[in-house]
Structures are given as structure tokens and as C-alpha cells.
Design a protein around this motif. Structure first.
Motif, short mmCIF file in Angstrom:
data_model
loop_
_atom_site.label_atom_id
_atom_site.label_comp_id
_atom_site.label_asym_id
_atom_site.label_seq_id
_atom_site.Cartn_x
_atom_site.Cartn_y
_atom_site.Cartn_z
N ASP A 51 26.48 20.59 23.38
CA ASP A 51 27.45 19.68 23.96
C ASP A 51 28.61 19.25 23.39
O ASP A 51 28.59 17.99 22.47
CB ASP A 51 26.90 18.64 24.94
CG ASP A 51 26.03 19.67 26.51
OD1 ASP A 51 25.63 20.08 26.82
OD2 ASP A 51 24.67 18.94 26.32
N ILE A 52 29.70 19.71 23.53
CA ILE A 52 31.25 19.23 22.84
C ILE A 52 31.99 18.91 23.64
O ILE A 52 32.46 19.45 25.11
CB ILE A 52 31.38 20.41 22.34
CG1 ILE A 52 30.35 21.87 21.47
CG2 ILE A 52 32.85 20.08 21.50
CD1 ILE A 52 29.65 20.45 20.45
N LEU A 53 32.44 17.55 23.67
CA LEU A 53 33.87 17.16 24.36
C LEU A 53 35.29 17.24 23.56
O LEU A 53 35.09 17.15 21.89
CB LEU A 53 33.54 15.64 23.99
CG LEU A 53 34.56 14.97 24.56
CD1 LEU A 53 34.87 15.30 26.14
CD2 LEU A 53 34.38 12.84 24.64
N VAL A 54 35.74 17.60 24.28
CA VAL A 54 36.93 18.76 23.93
C VAL A 54 37.96 17.51 23.56
O VAL A 54 38.19 17.08 25.15
CB VAL A 54 37.12 20.06 24.45
CG1 VAL A 54 38.52 20.32 23.43
CG2 VAL A 54 36.91 20.94 23.86
N GLY A 62 37.73 26.02 18.97
CA GLY A 62 36.19 26.85 18.86
C GLY A 62 35.39 26.02 17.74
O GLY A 62 36.07 24.82 17.05
N VAL A 63 34.60 26.93 17.93
CA VAL A 63 33.66 25.45 16.04
C VAL A 63 32.79 26.70 15.55
O VAL A 63 32.43 28.24 16.24
CB VAL A 63 32.65 24.61 16.97
CG1 VAL A 63 33.55 23.39 17.41
CG2 VAL A 63 31.72 25.23 18.00
N TYR A 64 32.46 26.33 14.71
CA TYR A 64 31.54 27.11 14.18
C TYR A 64 30.17 26.78 13.52
O TYR A 64 29.85 25.04 14.01
CB TYR A 64 31.40 26.98 12.61
CG TYR A 64 32.79 27.86 11.98
CD1 TYR A 64 32.96 29.06 11.54
CD2 TYR A 64 34.21 27.97 12.25
CE1 TYR A 64 33.69 30.10 10.86
CE2 TYR A 64 35.81 28.30 12.01
CZ TYR A 64 35.21 29.74 11.71
OH TYR A 64 36.13 30.33 10.96
N VAL A 65 28.93 27.53 13.81
CA VAL A 65 27.67 27.28 13.74
C VAL A 65 27.24 27.58 12.67
O VAL A 65 27.68 28.94 12.46
CB VAL A 65 27.06 27.38 15.22
CG1 VAL A 65 25.34 27.37 14.91
CG2 VAL A 65 27.26 26.90 16.09
N ARG A 89 27.99 32.40 23.31
CA ARG A 89 28.48 31.31 24.53
C ARG A 89 28.95 30.13 24.99
O ARG A 89 28.92 30.05 23.65
CB ARG A 89 27.71 32.08 25.74
CG ARG A 89 26.32 33.24 26.14
CD ARG A 89 25.45 32.67 26.85
NE ARG A 89 24.94 33.90 27.86
CZ ARG A 89 23.73 34.88 27.00
NH1 ARG A 89 23.08 33.33 26.56
NH2 ARG A 89 23.20 35.84 27.06
N ARG A 90 29.99 30.41 25.86
CA ARG A 90 30.39 28.87 25.75
C ARG A 90 30.53 29.07 27.63
O ARG A 90 31.40 29.53 28.36
CB ARG A 90 31.99 28.73 25.63
CG ARG A 90 32.39 26.89 25.93
CD ARG A 90 33.90 27.78 25.32
NE ARG A 90 34.20 28.68 25.52
CZ ARG A 90 35.98 28.48 26.83
NH1 ARG A 90 35.84 27.46 26.89
NH2 ARG A 90 36.34 29.72 26.49
N ASP A 91 29.95 27.40 27.76
CA ASP A 91 29.80 27.21 29.55
C ASP A 91 28.75 28.38 30.22
O ASP A 91 29.95 28.89 31.08
CB ASP A 91 30.96 26.79 30.11
CG ASP A 91 31.81 25.63 29.63
OD1 ASP A 91 30.94 24.53 28.72
OD2 ASP A 91 32.75 26.00 29.00
N GLY A 92 28.49 29.19 29.52
CA GLY A 92 27.23 30.47 30.14
C GLY A 92 28.23 31.61 30.56
O GLY A 92 27.11 32.41 31.06
N ILE A 129 28.52 24.63 23.76
CA ILE A 129 28.37 26.14 23.12
C ILE A 129 27.32 26.38 23.02
O ILE A 129 26.08 25.63 22.49
CB ILE A 129 28.93 25.31 21.73
CG1 ILE A 129 30.70 25.55 22.03
CG2 ILE A 129 29.01 26.64 20.90
CD1 ILE A 129 31.04 26.46 22.71
N GLN A 130 26.51 27.54 23.19
CA GLN A 130 25.43 28.41 22.81
C GLN A 130 24.92 29.38 22.19
O GLN A 130 25.81 29.58 21.99
CB GLN A 130 24.56 28.68 24.49
CG GLN A 130 24.83 27.48 24.96
CD GLN A 130 24.35 28.18 27.00
OE1 GLN A 130 25.56 28.92 27.46
NE2 GLN A 130 23.27 27.60 27.61
N ILE A 131 24.11 29.57 21.44
CA ILE A 131 24.07 29.98 20.54
C ILE A 131 22.15 31.43 20.58
O ILE A 131 21.20 30.26 20.31
CB ILE A 131 24.65 30.24 18.60
CG1 ILE A 131 24.12 30.88 18.25
CG2 ILE A 131 23.55 28.79 18.53
CD1 ILE A 131 24.70 31.54 16.44
N ALA A 132 22.24 32.11 20.24
CA ALA A 132 20.78 32.85 20.14
C ALA A 132 20.59 33.56 19.37
O ALA A 132 21.62 34.30 18.95
CB ALA A 132 20.06 32.94 21.54
#
Length: 582
Positions: A51-54, A62-65, A89-92, A129-132
Motif C-alpha cells: 500500500d503506497i501513499l502518493v 512508479g516504484v521498483y520492487v 498490477r496496480r490497484d488490481g 502495488i502487487q507483484i507475483a
């Protein structure tokens, strides 16, 4: 681009980061959650949510994972595991992403695409932000047990107030190792179900180092690894180190092959190879005999003049420096083949060049001063002789292929270690220094602009272009952080750069054929002096070797031997038709 977040531990960590931005002012991590589901084949499926607060309307977008792939177990062994991205994904919703390599693993950028016609800003407020992804086998054999080792995720996610939780779904039968239980104070670890462990990481200092989680299973719990798979895993563990040492190994092999000829003691030459004198020009013989020193230019020029004479292309008054030439063949006559005269294009290029220089000189009557043509053709003659020597060498495709291979390996190491731009900056800086040094040492090798606009462009390149390239490279090198795990690979990249330069420099080492020709010149010198036997003396033999005698500066000794032979044969006085008689 500075990295605003770093890896958690030397073994395996996850870091959320952004590049080219002020992460603290633009974003804040509210929470981070991870689910790791381990299969019986030892692989793991990982899904992570942040959960990222902009906070700012103008932001990086964007962000790096960072995905860990390089793990160090409790015994100190380093392992590299495969990675396969399943979703970003971002916000699903599926989101734009890109990948970058690094020593510990991959960096996945998730966010808006950067382009000239689009805005990269994320909307303010909370975004998810979601990543799998899949990770390769995380099981090692230890005695009669199998150890499942799971890296300490999210020990240092940027945003220290964020709560981090991990849910580990494991095969049944596992026992948490006591060493890990004794260090449970680092984080809250409890079983939420028979085959599920919940790990809670409270907000804390960003520099804390959390222990890895190791779970012990009886043998046979996980799918047995075949020999082929074991080899594949070993190769993946050592892939980047192998690439790093392969380039220097190629350099060493090339050096051994190049210098092997100098290590071997060649068999002494006792006879003259007549074919050698037919395959090279007397001008080249002069340079080879004098090791390409400056005084070889005069001998090469006079040897070519003598060669023109004995081939009946012109007549000369003597073999001395004050010689005069006459009866030069006209262009139409050079195309005709008459008895006793060599075909024009059978003559070496250096010999033909000297003829052209003499032909351009003004004549007094039918005579031209030979030495007047020498300054005009000196530089071109040297270039022509160099080209002839290089043709004897041929194209060293093996060395060029080796240099190309080392360059490709260096690029691969730079790419996989995340040092591609850093290495490019170092290479650009070295190239700039090389160009500047080369311009001062050999200004004749760089073309001089003729037009005013061309001169302006050339001046701007020298005054502005090269300094700006050096400044940009220095700024990037000085402002980019190289993490501890990248330093060995940076050294390897520098060795690859040095290796390419060394292999290209070794192209100047004479080949076996070039060494053989030079050795034959030394033997020819002894033959012309009468120290060893060689081809039987005759008028044809004398004239054939006379240009080479001039090249080796022993024409007087060679002529004395010919005169003695004449007297012994009781021949008439020798009066060649290529010599101008008083």
C-alpha cells in the motif's frame, strides 16, 4: 540514477525502491504483505502487495520492487535461483512494468510508462502495488535431512512506520530449526495453521538485519533432484562468477598462443629460401632487416630504384645517392611484355610507387635526379610497405574473435550485475582519454577539416564534445552507488576492458610467417656476404639479389663476389643494359 532503497541482507531481501526521484517526499509505504507458498518440488510462488501513499501530484510515476535471487545459506553457500514473473498490477489492474538486472536479483519497475507524449505521474492518494512470481528450488541437502531456507523478506522496506507481514504456506512435516527459535525476538513468528507460519515484522529501524527462516524436513519430503537438475542448479549458482573469469581466461589463452613462438627455440636456418625473395619487395626487406627503424626509409627507396633497373623499367647511372634515371617507360609501354622486362603489375606496389615518384620529377634532357623523389614518396612508401607486411600476416580472425568474445562477456557481466551504465561511463571516460592522447601523439592520423563549417564542427567536438563526455561520465561515476556485492563484478568488468585492449595490442606481435620472413632476411645477409652457401652464382642470380643487397646495405660485397665469380669463369666484362654508361 541513485537507488533510494537498498537490499536488506547479503543473502536475500526484498526492497521497494524508486530511481531518479525523492522517494521520501513523493511516496510513503503504508503496509507490505507477502504470501510464500512452497511446493513439494522445492519451488515457491510469491505474491506481494504494497500500500503506497502518493503524496505529490508530480512524481516519478512508479516504484521498483527488487526480487532476490541470490541467497546465502547458514553454511555460507551462495545459491542463485530462477525467477519468473507472473503478474505486475496496480490497484488490481495489469500495469506497465520493465525489468533490470542486479547482482542479488531483478529489479521490476511497476508504474506508468515513461515516454515523451505521456505523463508518468501517479495520482495522489493511496495506491496498491502487487507483484507475483515464481522462485526456483529453495531446498538444500544437509546430511540425511532436507533444509528449506526462506530469505528474510522486508526487513528494510522504505517507510519505517509500515507494518510488514509474511504468510508462509509449507509442506507438512517441517520443524523450525532451534537456532531460528532462539532469535525469535527479531520478529514475531507463530504457526497460524498446521502447515502455515505467520511472520509479523513491526515498524523499526531500517538497518536491522533479520535472520533467514530455515525449516528442517526428513529426507524424501521434496521431489528428488536428478543429476541433470543438480548440474543445472550448480551452473545457475556459478553463472555470473563463471562469466566474470571467462574473459580473463580467454586473454591468457590468446597470450599463450601468441608468445608460444617466442618461447620455442626455432631450428637454425642455414640456407636461403629463394621463394621468400620472390614474394616480398626489396623495400620491405630493408625495413625488416632494420626492425622498422627510421633509417630504413632511405635503403627501402634505393632498393626499389635498383629493383626498377634490374627489371628494365628504367636505367640508372649508379647505385649511389646521386644516381640519375633515364629511359622511363611510358604508360603505354608498361602494358607490353617484352623479353627481359617484367610485367608492370608483377612488380611490388612499393616499387611501382617509387617509379611514379621519379616520373613526376622534372627532367634535364632525359635524366631525372633520383633522390629528389624520395621526400615526396617517403610517407606513402612507408604506408605501402606496412600494407604489404600486413597482407603477409593476413587477417588474424582468431584474435579478433577473441576480442569480440571478451567484449560480449564484459557486456553480459555488466548487464547481469546491474553495472551496464556504470561500465559504459567508465568506458566512455577511458575512450575520451585515449582520443586526447592519440591526438597529441599522432595528429597526422586524424583528418584535418577543409571547409569553414567543418573546421567549426571539429573545433566544437574537441573543445566542447570531449570535455562534456568526460564530465558526464565522471558525474555519473561519482553519484552512482556501487553496493558491496557489485564490487567483485566491477573489477571483473575492468579486467574485461583491459583484456580487450591487450588482445588488440597483441595483434602487433609478428605471426610465425612474418618471423620466418625476417629470419630469412638475416640468412640472406649472410649469403650475400659469402658466409654460407646458397643459390649458384650467375648473371640472373646477381641481378635478382642485387636489390636485396642494396636493401641490406651490402651491395658492394655482393658485387665483389660476382666479379670474382666472373674472373673464375673467364667471362667477358659485365655491361648490363639497365646501367647508364658514360
Amino acid at each position: 540514477m541513485p537507488r533510494l532503497l537498498s537490499w536488506l541482507t547479503p543473502c536475500a531481501v526484498l526492497v521497494l525502491l524508486t530511481s531518479c526521484s525523492d522517494f521520501d517526499n513523493e511516496f510513503a509505504v503504508q503496509s507490505a504483505n507477502t504470501t510464500i507458498e512452497v511446493s513439494t518440488d522445492g519451488t515457491a510462488f510469491v505474491s506481494e502487495s504494497f500500500d503506497i501513499l502518493v503524496k505529490r501530484a508530480a512524481n516519478y510515476g512508479g516504484v521498483y520492487v527488487d526480487i532476490p535471487q541470490r541467497f546465502t545459506d547458514a553454511s555460507g553457500g551462495t545459491h542463485w535461483r530462477d525467477f519468473k514473473l507472473a503478474a505486475a498490477r496496480r490497484d488490481g489492474e495489469d500495469e506497465y512494468y520493465s525489468r533490470e538486472h542486479n547482482v542479488p536479483g531483478r529489479s521490476i519497475y511497476i508504474g506508468a510508462e515513461h515516454c515523451k507524449s505521456c505523463s508518468a505521474d501517479l495520482p495522489t492518494g493511496l495506491t496498491k502495488i502487487q507483484i507475483a512470481y515464481w522462485l526456483g528450488r529453495l531446498v538444500r541437502q544437509e546430511g540425511d535431512h532436507e533444509i528449506l531456507f526462506l530469505p528474510a523478506y522486508m526487513g528494510r522496506v522504505h517507510g519505517q512506520a509500515a507494518k510488514k507481514t509474511l504468510t508462509l504456506k509449507l509442506p507438512p512435516g517441517g520443524t523450525l530449526r532451534p537456532a531460528q527459535q532462539n532469535r525469535a525476538a527479531a520478529y514475531d513468528l507463530r504457526r497460524s495453521a498446521p502447515n502455515e507460519i505467520l511472520v509479523s515484522i513491526p515498524a523499526g529501524k531500517g538497518d536491522r538485519v533479520l535472520p533467514d527462516i530455515e525449516i528442517e524436513y526428513p529426507a524424501g519430503t521434496f521431489v528428488t533432484v536428478t543429476s541433470g537438475k543438480r548440474v543445472q542448479l550448480w551452473l545457475s549458482d556459478h553463472f555470473l562468477p563463471f562469466l566474470s573469469i571467462l574473459g580473463p581466461l580467454i586473454v591468457g589463452l590468446v597470450a599463450i598462443l601468441k608468445f608460444r613462438q617466442s618461447w620455442l627455440v626455432p631450428a637454425p636456418l642455414i640456407t636461403v629460401d629463394a621463394k621468400v625473395t620472390e614474394s616480398i619487395s626489396p623495400a620491405l626487406a630493408a625495413y625488416l632487416f632494420r626492425d622498422w627503424k627510421a633509417d630504413a626509409a632511405k635503403a627501402a627507396f634505393m632498393a626499389s630504384v635498383c629493383h626498377l633497373a634490374v627489371k628494365r623499367t628504367l636505367r640508372i647511372s649508379s647505385l649511389g645517392e646521386d644516381a640519375e634515371a633515364s629511359d622511363l617507360l611510358a604508360k603505354q609501354d608498361r602494358r607490353k611484355s617484352k623479353a627481359g622486362r617484367a610485367k608492370w603489375y608483377d612488380l611490388p606496389a612499393a616499387t611501382r610507387l617509387v617509379f611514379g615518384g621519379i616520373a613526376k620529377e622534372p627532367s634535364v634532357g632525359d635524366r631525372r635526379r633520383v633522390k629528389n623523389a624520395r621526400p615526396d614518396v617517403r610517407d606513402e612508401l612507408h604506408r605501402t610497405i606496412t600494407e604489404e607486411y600486413q597482407k603477409i600476416r593476413g587477417i588474424d580472425r582468431w584474435s579478433l574473435a577473441a576480442a569480440a568474445s571478451i567484449l560480449v562477456l564484459g557486456i553480459a557481466v555488466a548487464s547481469f550485475s546491474g553495472l551496464f551504465l556504470f561500465s559504459a561511463a567508465i568506458s566512455g571516460l577511458l575512450l575520451t582519454v585515449f582520443l586526447v592522447v592519440a591526438m597529441f601523439r599522432h595528429p597526422e592520423r586524424f583528418p584535418v577539416a577543409t571547409g569553414t563549417f567543418e573546421q567549426f564542427k571539429q573545433a566544437m567536438s574537441l573543445i566542447v564534445g570531449l570535455p562534456m563526455m568526460a564530465i558526464v561520465a565522471l558525474v555519473y561515476i561519482g553519484t552512482t552507488e556501487v553496493i558491496s556485492e557489485q564490487w567483485p563484478y566491477l573489477m571483473a568488468i575492468l579486467l574485461h576492458i583491459v583484456g580487450v585492449i591487450a588482445v588488440l595490442a597483441m595483434l602487433r606481435i609478428p605471426t610465425a610467417k612474418q618471423r620466418q620472413i625476417r629470419n630469412n632476411m638475416l640468412v640472406l645477409n649472410r649469403y650475400l656476404r659469402g658466409e654460407i652457401d646458397g643459390p649458384a652464382m650467375s648473371v640472373e642470380c646477381y641481378e635478382h639479389y642485387l636489390p636485396f643487397a642494396v636493401a641490406l646495405d651490402i651491395e658492394h660485397r655482393w658485387t665483389e663476389r660476382f666479379n670474382l665469380w666472373q674472373e673464375g669463369q673467364k667471362m667477358d666484362a659485365y655491361a648490363p643494359d639497365w646501367l647508364i654508361t658514360p
